[in-house]
Design a protein around this motif. Sequence first.
Motif: not given
Length: 168
Positions: A129-141
Amino acid sequence: MDAKPIPTGRLLSTADGHELVLTRTFKAAVTDIWADVTEPGRTALWFGPWEGDAGVGHIIRVRLDFEDGTPWCDLRIDACEPPYLLGVTMSDAAGDWPMELRLSEADGVTRLELVHRLATTKSIGDIGPGWEYYLDRLCAARDGSETVSFEAYYPAQKEYFESLAVER
């Protein structure tokens, strides 16, 4: 982010354990995505900034801006083949986290795979879940969308990732 994030992680068996693989695609040149994952000003937007002398065999320090207390951790650069492969081992209180970012481009679309090597699947429900969160943060950025809430990932996706580890 209004929609509930859907987990994408896959678990592959290897000779030494397992690889947790998470993938995102971007309508962008591979060099642009490479900059997102290697330049401190750009990593700061979704993961955290880093400092030090980057190079294979070197250790840099990364500030985890989206973790409680924004801790710093060491990150050893194990491989660097711009703009296609970055291999690192992150070290923190939880131990060593060997991983790779693999990038490829076709027809103006870049595929990013985050590969986290695991000796055991014991903590996969916490790691995935942590990596999903960070990769989605990359998409959002990248697209300027609203940042995601960690609670939408953890513990919400814990069961999904633990189910990947069930022997078939």
